[in-house]
Design a protein around this motif. Structure first.
Motif, PDB file in Angstrom:
ATOM      1  N   ALA A 182       0.921  -1.233   0.019  1.00 12.60           N
ATOM      2  CA  ALA A 182      -0.060   0.047  -0.061  1.00 12.60           C
ATOM      3  C   ALA A 182       0.725   1.192  -0.046  1.00 12.60           C
ATOM      4  N   ASP A 183       1.936   1.113   0.676  1.00 13.52           N
ATOM      5  CA  ASP A 183       2.752   2.420   0.833  1.00 13.52           C
ATOM      6  C   ASP A 183       4.088   2.272   0.283  1.00 13.52           C
ATOM      7  N   GLY A 184       4.641   0.970  -0.070  1.00  9.05           N
ATOM      8  CA  GLY A 184       5.824   0.581  -0.728  1.00  9.05           C
ATOM      9  C   GLY A 184       7.115   1.003   0.343  1.00  9.05           C
ATOM     10  N   LYS A 185       6.705   0.981   1.655  1.00 10.81           N
ATOM     11  CA  LYS A 185       7.889   1.014   2.649  1.00 10.81           C
ATOM     12  C   LYS A 185       8.189  -0.334   3.152  1.00 10.81           C
ATOM     13  N   VAL A 186       9.381  -0.514   3.535  1.00 12.29           N
ATOM     14  CA  VAL A 186       9.964  -1.452   4.066  1.00 12.29           C
ATOM     15  C   VAL A 186       9.741  -1.557   5.452  1.00 12.29           C
ATOM     16  N   TYR A 187       9.210  -2.640   6.359  1.00 14.15           N
ATOM     17  CA  TYR A 187       8.893  -2.796   7.453  1.00 14.15           C
ATOM     18  C   TYR A 187       9.763  -3.715   8.494  1.00 14.15           C
ATOM     19  N   ALA A 188      10.554  -4.648   7.670  1.00 13.26           N
ATOM     20  CA  ALA A 188      11.316  -5.487   8.599  1.00 13.26           C
ATOM     21  C   ALA A 188      12.746  -5.600   7.831  1.00 13.26           C
ATOM     22  N   VAL A 189      13.661  -6.180   8.397  1.00 15.07           N
ATOM     23  CA  VAL A 189      14.951  -6.624   7.973  1.00 15.07           C
ATOM     24  C   VAL A 189      14.873  -8.175   7.722  1.00 15.07           C
ATOM     25  N   PRO A 190      14.792  -8.632   6.524  1.00 14.46           N
ATOM     26  CA  PRO A 190      14.761  -9.877   6.173  1.00 14.46           C
ATOM     27  C   PRO A 190      15.949 -10.797   6.908  1.00 14.46           C
ATOM     28  N   PHE A 191      15.224 -12.140   7.277  1.00 16.54           N
ATOM     29  CA  PHE A 191      16.235 -12.892   7.763  1.00 16.54           C
ATOM     30  C   PHE A 191      16.685 -14.305   7.234  1.00 16.54           C
ATOM     31  N   ALA A 192      15.987 -14.852   6.196  1.00 14.31           N
ATOM     32  CA  ALA A 192      16.433 -16.104   5.730  1.00 14.31           C
ATOM     33  C   ALA A 192      15.769 -16.059   4.238  1.00 14.31           C
ATOM     34  N   THR A 193      16.481 -16.985   3.369  1.00 15.81           N
ATOM     35  CA  THR A 193      16.163 -17.383   2.114  1.00 15.81           C
ATOM     36  C   THR A 193      15.770 -18.926   2.371  1.00 15.81           C
ATOM     37  N   GLN A 194      14.619 -19.094   1.931  1.00 16.71           N
ATOM     38  CA  GLN A 194      14.081 -20.666   1.765  1.00 16.71           C
ATOM     39  C   GLN A 194      14.222 -21.021   0.363  1.00 16.71           C
ATOM     40  N   THR A 195      14.588 -22.429  -0.065  1.00 18.20           N
ATOM     41  CA  THR A 195      14.544 -22.557  -1.223  1.00 18.20           C
ATOM     42  C   THR A 195      13.669 -24.076  -0.972  1.00 18.20           C
ATOM     43  N   MET A 196      12.894 -24.455  -2.217  1.00 17.85           N
ATOM     44  CA  MET A 196      12.066 -25.694  -2.267  1.00 17.85           C
ATOM     45  C   MET A 196      13.048 -26.722  -3.244  1.00 17.85           C
ATOM     46  N   LEU A 249      14.973 -25.133 -12.392  1.00 17.35           N
ATOM     47  CA  LEU A 249      14.600 -23.814 -11.277  1.00 17.35           C
ATOM     48  C   LEU A 249      14.411 -24.660  -9.651  1.00 17.35           C
ATOM     49  N   ILE A 250      14.679 -23.658  -8.991  1.00 17.19           N
ATOM     50  CA  ILE A 250      14.052 -24.071  -7.532  1.00 17.19           C
ATOM     51  C   ILE A 250      13.030 -22.936  -7.489  1.00 17.19           C
ATOM     52  N   ALA A 251      12.304 -23.076  -6.236  1.00 17.42           N
ATOM     53  CA  ALA A 251      11.115 -22.065  -5.878  1.00 17.42           C
ATOM     54  C   ALA A 251      11.715 -21.556  -4.540  1.00 17.42           C
ATOM     55  N   ARG A 252      11.711 -20.088  -4.516  1.00 17.74           N
ATOM     56  CA  ARG A 252      12.604 -19.431  -3.404  1.00 17.74           C
ATOM     57  C   ARG A 252      11.542 -18.347  -3.035  1.00 17.74           C
ATOM     58  N   TYR A 253      11.383 -18.249  -1.498  1.00 19.31           N
ATOM     59  CA  TYR A 253      11.030 -17.101  -0.962  1.00 19.31           C
ATOM     60  C   TYR A 253      11.576 -16.632   0.408  1.00 19.31           C
ATOM     61  N   TYR A 254      11.275 -15.350   0.807  1.00 17.11           N
ATOM     62  CA  TYR A 254      12.158 -15.120   1.978  1.00 17.11           C
ATOM     63  C   TYR A 254      11.198 -14.970   3.225  1.00 17.11           C
ATOM     64  N   ASP A 255      11.864 -15.818   4.156  1.00 22.80           N
ATOM     65  CA  ASP A 255      11.164 -16.364   5.407  1.00 22.80           C
ATOM     66  C   ASP A 255      11.276 -15.603   6.576  1.00 22.80           C
ATOM     67  N   GLY A 256      10.630 -14.110   6.377  1.00 18.53           N
ATOM     68  CA  GLY A 256      10.248 -13.427   7.697  1.00 18.53           C
ATOM     69  C   GLY A 256      11.523 -12.323   7.759  1.00 18.53           C
ATOM     70  N   GLY A 257      11.224 -11.648   8.793  1.00 11.94           N
ATOM     71  CA  GLY A 257      12.291 -10.862   9.118  1.00 11.94           C
ATOM     72  C   GLY A 257      12.057 -10.157  10.646  1.00 11.94           C
ATOM     73  N   TYR A 258      13.013  -8.979  10.890  1.00 10.86           N
ATOM     74  CA  TYR A 258      12.968  -8.301  12.240  1.00 10.86           C
ATOM     75  C   TYR A 258      12.423  -7.172  12.196  1.00 10.86           C
ATOM     76  N   ALA A 259      11.544  -6.656  12.884  1.00  8.75           N
ATOM     77  CA  ALA A 259      10.630  -5.524  12.916  1.00  8.75           C
ATOM     78  C   ALA A 259      10.809  -4.682  14.237  1.00  8.75           C
ATOM     79  N   VAL A 260      10.249  -3.459  14.016  1.00 10.07           N
ATOM     80  CA  VAL A 260      10.452  -2.707  15.497  1.00 10.07           C
ATOM     81  C   VAL A 260       9.114  -2.275  15.618  1.00 10.07           C
ATOM     82  N   ASN A 261       8.331  -2.429  16.782  1.00  9.30           N
ATOM     83  CA  ASN A 261       7.307  -2.024  17.184  1.00  9.30           C
ATOM     84  C   ASN A 261       7.162  -0.603  17.101  1.00  9.30           C
ATOM     85  N   ALA A 262       6.158  -0.256  16.524  1.00 11.05           N
ATOM     86  CA  ALA A 262       5.884   1.450  16.235  1.00 11.05           C
ATOM     87  C   ALA A 262       5.484   2.255  17.317  1.00 11.05           C
TER      88      ALA A 262
END
Length: 415
Positions: free
Chosen positions: A128-142, A294-307
């Motif tokens: 909705a606003d194009g802003k980043v809300y967390a620092v990514p922590f892991a790459t997961q591959t299938m 190919l493998i299938a890839r996604y990013y498995d979450g991140g570290y965020a700060v409580n507003a």
């Protein structure tokens, strides 16, 4: 004079004690996660951070994965919750970022965001606003994890093409070896199986066509891939429709099956349970030699700060620490789980192999593209593939049901 001197001395001592106490006072951060199995790692990381930032302490708390999102959302809605939050990505991130519960991050507040590829940051970005809300922590591959000893003893090699995979399963069964440990009783596993085995069959162009609306899930490429999955499922665990995730894992860990179709995150778990396992990985086989693998890839979450944290500066220091190459290297080599941070140094051979495979990937399609609204693409895929492999649907019927659900909200499918 004596009384005055005592009063002055007392005041001086009292002032010293107060100032010393103020100097020793620490800012305590709370840090929540669902990663209970990684607790020892995070406690070690926290010790290193506290040595670097002695005025800050961090209290790490974990919750059961299946309850985490609910517990977190409830706390944040009440204006509470932790200072630093391990959050999930994509649609699950949006559910807590949209109401304003998370602090938006930028490269001024967190310069270390430059350490991440754009695709990783996109996973932690609110559309909705194009802003980043967390620092990514892991790459997961299938992909497919395989037991090297079983392969060697059986005289077989990892397949390149789908026909080679079929021949491999036949060779293993001829020696009374179960080819795949997978079962389908745990619904979410069906999504990982699809991605691990069929990504090369589908291809990047299929993903592009789905996203743009040039194609939908009734496309022959998807239907034919499901048909191949149905055929290969005869090589899953005995009575696989009744075999749940934990049982599938145990079958593989015990050396009673040669392969496991799933995520790269399985490797550390398998090795943790049975350190003697000699494991390898391979990407989903292609339809014919020369096709893009190919493998299938996604990013498995991140570290965020409580507003709403009143410890914003300290929380940002901790999040910045979790975005450094040194942290990413420790994360990768300790947990055998690939960090998306640029410049990490990978020590483990199998993790190096996973990283190489991750260089040529398509999205873990339903999670990355269709887990923002209901009915979730993931739930639709999981339930209909479960029915397909149980013989309750044809590939065409499964594809039509998946498409029907997504078309209720996805405008490109409504043309």
């Amino acid at each position: 004079m004596k009384l005055t001197r005592r009063i002055l001395m007392g005041a001086a001592v009292g002032g010293y004690i107060l100032s010393a106490g103020a100097a020793m006072a620490k800012t305590e951060l709370t840090f929540w996660s669902w990663r209970q199995e990684d607790k020892a790692f995070y406690q070690d990381v926290i010790k290193k951070f506290e040595a670097k930032e002695p005025e800050i302490s961090v209290k790490f708390e974990t919750y059961a994965p299946e309850n985490y999102q609910t517990i977190l959302s409830t706390a944040l809605a009440a204006g509470r919750g932790p200072d630093v939050i391990q959050v999930r990505a994509y649609g699950n991130l949006e559910s807590i970022a949209t109401p304003g519960y998370l602090l938006a991050l930028d490269k001024q507040a967190v310069p270390e965001l430059a350490n991440f590829p754009d695709s990783a940051l996109a996973a932690e970005t609110l559309r909705a606003d194009g802003k980043v809300y967390a620092v990514p922590f892991a790459t997961q591959t299938m992909l497919v994890v395989y037991n090297k000893k079983i392969f060697k003893d059986a005289g077989v090699n990892p397949p390149q093409t789908w026909d080679e995979l079929v021949a491999l399963t036949q060779a293993l069964k001829a020696k009374n070896i179960t080819p795949f440990a997978n079962g389908t009783a745990t619904a979410w596993q069906n999504e990982t199986i699809v991605a691990a085995l069929l990504s090369s069959q589908l291809g990047k162009q299929f993903e592009d066509d789905i996203v743009s609306g040039k194609a939908n899930f009734t496309d022959p490429r998807f239907v034919n891939a499901l048909a191949k999955l149905k055929d290969i499922s005869t090589n899953f665990a005995p009575n696989f429709t009744g075999v749940d995730y934990a049982s599938s894992q145990q079958l593989f860990v015990a050396g009673r099956a040669a392969m496991f179709a799933g995520g790269s995150f399985e490797v550390a778990n398998f090795k943790g349970q049975n350190p003697s396992l000699d494991l390898g990985v391979f990407a989903s086989p292609v339809a014919k030699a020369g096709d893009e693998r190919l493998i299938a890839r996604y990013y498995d979450g991140g570290y965020a700060v409580n507003a709403k944290t009143d410890k914003k500066d300290a929380a940002l220091k901790f999040v910045r620490f979790l975005a450094t190459p040194d942290y990413g290297t420790a994360f990768t080599n300790t947990l055998k789980n690939l960090s998306p941070i640029k410049g990490i140094k990978i020590e483990d051979a199998i993790t190096q192999d996973v990283a190489k495979l991750a260089d040529n990937s398509m999205s873990y399609l339903m999670l990355v593209r269709f887990r923002y609204q209901e009915p979730s693409g993931s739930v639709l895929l999981q339930s209909n593939v479960q029915k397909l492999l149980a013989g309750q649907q044809t590939p065409e019927q499964a594809a039509a049901e998946i498409n029907k659900g997504i078309a209720t909200y996805y405008k490109p499918f409504q043309k």
